[in-house]
Design an enzyme around this catalytic site. Structure first.
Site, PDB file in Angstrom:
ATOM      1  N   GLU A 193     -19.834 -46.638 -41.654  1.00 17.31           N
ATOM      2  CA  GLU A 193     -19.002 -47.656 -41.854  1.00 17.31           C
ATOM      3  C   GLU A 193     -18.824 -48.508 -40.531  1.00 17.31           C
ATOM      4  OE1 GLU A 193     -15.632 -46.199 -45.035  1.00 17.31           O
ATOM      5  OE2 GLU A 193     -15.478 -45.554 -43.226  1.00 17.31           O
TER       6      GLU A 193
HETATM    7  C1  ACM Z   1     -16.757 -41.445 -44.707  1.00 18.12           C
HETATM    8  O1  ACM Z   1     -16.166 -41.096 -45.776  1.00 18.12           O
HETATM    9  N1  ACM Z   1     -16.536 -42.615 -44.209  1.00 18.12           N
HETATM   10  C2  ACM Z   1     -17.877 -40.565 -44.189  1.00 18.12           C
END
Ligand code: ACM
Length: 503
Positions: free
Chosen positions: A321
């Site tokens: 992310e």
């Molecule tokens: C995640 O759930 N951002 C690895």
């Protein structure tokens, strides 16, 4: 011992015209115990015999060379549960003993054999990790003071059987983490992945950058109390896990998920201005400054201290992310940080987005997608599909805790998939195992962790340990149901799924 007559013998006598009432005080033979069919995770093979062993006040635990630590662990469990003294004696004792024996042979790690007859219990393994696995099996076979007769031959399918705990969104104390470790190891979980840093908190003291913990560790989601581990406390967790043959993989998430670090050290931001501390639950808004050289000096210090605290071979560098980092910067960054980790003698684990960079040989990608279409082009893959293995997902739309962005995950969903074949473009030989992450955006107490982890943790543990040939939902339901009395005795507040006929 009176000769016991089994039901089938009695039935035969009745059929033969012998009045059942005429058979004086028939003592019904104990049939072979069902306990061997209830071992979870399912072993490679198990067979129940008639009869069993009784742990009495003369029973000993005999430990061969190298088995003393496992013997202490077993005694620590069985003394309180049986009320027997169970002294630990040197190997060689025959009769009325639980013998932990190392046979010096090679073979798969954690392999063991367990034999129970009227004279005692023997667990044999090539190494102490196998004895420890065998002890976890034995714990499930002990009912009161008796262990039903039979034998088990066993070894894991995958070496990597992981659980992740997010101590960044909410802080959990050393004692709380150790309790979770004890809950995990009884299902033969071998890796604890600690998500130590995120936007909402930095939880490990880094001596060369002390404001990370002192400032960045002061917060948690929703304004809940923050906290951090001193290096001595962190070492205690690692040692507690190691004494249970569990490896800790620490994660410092980067280049995103770093607001707590940026709030502590403005020089890490591109504009030199520290953002405020963050206690919300958004993701993808923070980034280390990829072009600035101090970023790599910072990471060399952090990774150097972390490597010195980590006996295991892997450090997890996140990589998920990173929406506030350009793709070109992301690739530059991940490739450079892999080199820093290698320079400190460690290998990289990262979320599977690292495949967009150039994973070094030995880098492990942890798959957390939901589509099974994103290919993790790394030399090793750990599987944590968010719609199957994320323990923070709700069980159903009435679950009061957890999230639902990836899926609602009932027990059967968590169990009914095969990590060996899950990613079509990754050969099963590249699959190192499975991991069940537990994110804590809205989980604040050990009770809440347990409610989300149990029973699904047991499903993921079985996918990691048991041969694919044992995979069977109906049989698993029976194994799982048999765990409930143990969970109640341990004070584990599990989710009583209606899919299971709980004992
Ligand atoms: C995640 O759930 N951002 C690895």
């Amino acid at each position: 011992m009176p000769v016991k007559l089994g039901r089938e013998v009695l039935a035969a006598l009745v059929t033969a015209g012998v009045c059942a009432a005429a058979v004086a005080e028939p003592v019904v033979a104990d049939p072979p115990s069902t306990a061997y069919a209830e071992i979870l995770p399912a072993p490679v093979s198990a067979r129940a015999d008639r009869g069993g062993f009784t742990i009495d006040r003369h029973t000993t635990i005999s430990a061969g060379p190298g088995a003393r630590g496992v013997a202490d662990h077993l005694a620590g469990i069985l003394r309180p549960s049986t009320g027997r003294p169970l002294p630990i004696v040197p190997a060689g004792r025959r009769g009325n003993t639980i013998a932990l024996t190392m046979d010096g042979s090679d073979g798969p790690r954690e392999r063991y054999r367990l034999d129970v007859n009227g004279r005692g219990v023997t667990i044999t393994a090539g190494r102490a990790d196998g004895l420890f696995a065998g002890v976890q099996t034995l714990r499930q076979l002990v009912h009161g003071h008796t262990v039903p007769a039979g034998n088990v031959t066993d070894a894991p399918r995958f070496a990597y059987r992981g659980a992740m705990l997010d101590v960044a969104r909410h802080y959990f104390t050393v004692a709380q983490v150790e309790r979770y470790i004890d809950e995990l190891v009884q299902y033969k979980i071998s890796v604890l992945h600690l998500h130590l840093t995120d936007d909402q908190g930095w939880r490990l003291m880094i001596d060369s950058w002390p404001r990370l913990a002192a400032v960045g560790g002061s917060t948690a989601v929703g304004g809940d109390p923050g906290g951090y581990y001193t290096q001595a406390q962190y070492r205690a967790i690692v040692e507690y896990a190691a004494s249970r043959f569990m490896t800790v993989i620490p994660e410092i998430d980067m280049p995103g998920h770093v607001n707590a670090a940026l709030a502590a050290y403005p020089e890490l931001t591109c504009d030199g201005v520290a953002p405020p501390l963050y206690t919300g639950t958004g993701v993808g808004f923070s980034s280390l400054c990829v072009p600035k050289e101090i970023t790599y000096q910072f990471l060399d210090d952090v990774i150097g201290e972390l490597a010195a605290l980590t006996p295991g071979p892997y450090l997890h560098i996140g990589g998920d992310e990173a929406h506030a980092t350009s793709r070109a910067d992301y690739v530059t960054f991940m490739n450079r940080v892999q080199g820093i980790v290698a320079a400190h003698g460690k290998r990289v684990q990262a979320w599977h987005q690292i495949a967009a960079a150039t994973p070094l040989p030995g880098t492990v990608a942890q798959y957390w997608g939901t589509t099974n279409a994103e290919v993790a082009a790394a030399t090793g893959v750990v599987l944590s599909p968010a719609n199957l293995a994320y323990l923070d997902m709700k069980y159903n739309d009435r679950t009061p805790l957890g999230q639902d962005w990836a899926a609602l995950i009932e027990v059967r969903d968590a169990y009914d998939w095969d990590p060996g074949t899950y990613l079509p473009d990754v050969p099963s030989s590249a699959v190192r195992g499975v991991e069940a992450p537990l994110w804590t955006e809205n989980l604040r107490t050990p009770d809440e962790l347990e409610y989300m982890a149990f029973p699904r943790l047991a499903a993921i543990a079985e996918l990691g340990w048991s041969p694919a040939s044992t995979h069977d939902w109906d049989a698993f339901k029976v194994r799982l149901a048999a765990q409930a009395p143990r969970w109640r005795a341990q004070g584990i507040d599990f989710y009583p799924s209606t899919q299971i006929s709980w004992r």
